[in-house]
Design a protein around this motif. Structure first.
Motif, mmCIF file in Angstrom:
data_model
loop_
_atom_site.group_PDB
_atom_site.id
_atom_site.type_symbol
_atom_site.label_atom_id
_atom_site.label_comp_id
_atom_site.label_asym_id
_atom_site.label_seq_id
_atom_site.Cartn_x
_atom_site.Cartn_y
_atom_site.Cartn_z
ATOM 1 N N GLY A 35 -2.556 -3.937 -5.693
ATOM 2 C CA GLY A 35 -2.693 -5.284 -5.144
ATOM 3 C C GLY A 35 -3.076 -6.294 -6.217
ATOM 4 N N ASP A 36 -3.904 -5.861 -7.168
ATOM 5 C CA ASP A 36 -4.277 -6.742 -8.273
ATOM 6 C C ASP A 36 -3.075 -7.103 -9.143
ATOM 7 O OD1 ASP A 36 -6.916 -6.855 -7.484
ATOM 8 O OD2 ASP A 36 -7.629 -5.411 -8.985
ATOM 9 N N TYR A 93 -3.971 3.422 -6.801
ATOM 10 C CA TYR A 93 -4.815 2.975 -5.697
ATOM 11 C C TYR A 93 -4.255 1.651 -5.179
ATOM 12 C CZ TYR A 93 -8.345 6.343 -7.174
ATOM 13 O OH TYR A 93 -9.015 7.491 -7.503
ATOM 14 N N PRO A 94 -4.182 1.479 -3.857
ATOM 15 C CA PRO A 94 -3.661 0.227 -3.307
ATOM 16 C C PRO A 94 -4.376 -1.021 -3.833
ATOM 17 C CG PRO A 94 -3.767 1.878 -1.589
ATOM 18 C CD PRO A 94 -4.448 2.464 -2.800
ATOM 19 N N GLY A 95 -5.675 -0.938 -4.057
ATOM 20 C CA GLY A 95 -6.409 -2.086 -4.586
ATOM 21 C C GLY A 95 -5.971 -2.474 -5.989
ATOM 22 N N HIS A 96 -5.751 -1.463 -6.837
ATOM 23 C CA HIS A 96 -5.290 -1.728 -8.200
ATOM 24 C C HIS A 96 -3.882 -2.312 -8.175
ATOM 25 C CE1 HIS A 96 -8.233 1.362 -10.154
ATOM 26 N NE2 HIS A 96 -8.838 0.291 -9.699
ATOM 27 N N SER A 100 0.827 -1.217 0.000
ATOM 28 C CA SER A 100 0.000 0.000 0.000
ATOM 29 C C SER A 100 0.858 1.264 0.000
ATOM 30 C CB SER A 100 -0.975 0.002 1.165
ATOM 31 O OG SER A 100 -0.301 -0.120 2.392
ATOM 32 N N LYS A 126 -1.068 -9.740 -7.360
ATOM 33 C CA LYS A 126 -1.829 -11.002 -7.328
ATOM 34 C C LYS A 126 -1.949 -11.622 -8.719
ATOM 35 C CE LYS A 126 -4.705 -9.528 -3.470
ATOM 36 N NZ LYS A 126 -6.027 -8.980 -3.133
#
Length: 100
Positions: free
Chosen positions: A52-53, A47-50, A38, A56
């Motif tokens: 993170g994707d 964005y941390p979510g993007h 993050s 992953k």
């Protein structure tokens, strides 16, 4: 990867059948440097979510992201793009192999 080729004894190129998303390499690099995903995402303007994707393997590394990785990690953008290209080619070859 890239211009590097693996050649067998007869001079034929060997194509490795390894499915390795560049996000996995990126994740290992951040862990080795003790950088949180993050915090790094924020540093490169994602964005941390993007982000993170990506680690992953759910999102690809684009040229824009590769340049940001180069700037922050000191690892050439070409390296990241070559990893992405190798991964994409691996997926397409598998699709072709399984459809035949």
């Amino acid at each position: 990867m890239g211009n590097d080729k693996i050649i067998d004894n007869q001079g034929n190129e060997i194509i490795l059948d390894i499915e390795l998303h560049p996000g996995e390499i990126l994740k290992n690099e951040l862990e080795a440097r003790k950088i949180t995903k993050s915090a790094f995402a924020m540093k490169i303007g994602m964005y941390p979510g993007h982000f993170g994707d990506i680690v992953k393997g759910k999102r690809n590394i684009t040229a824009s992201i590769a340049v940001k990785l180069e700037t922050e990690l000191g690892i050439a953008a070409e390296f990241w793009m070559a990893l992405q290209t190798d991964y994409d080619l691996h997926l397409e070859r598998n699709k072709l192999k399984h459809s035949a």
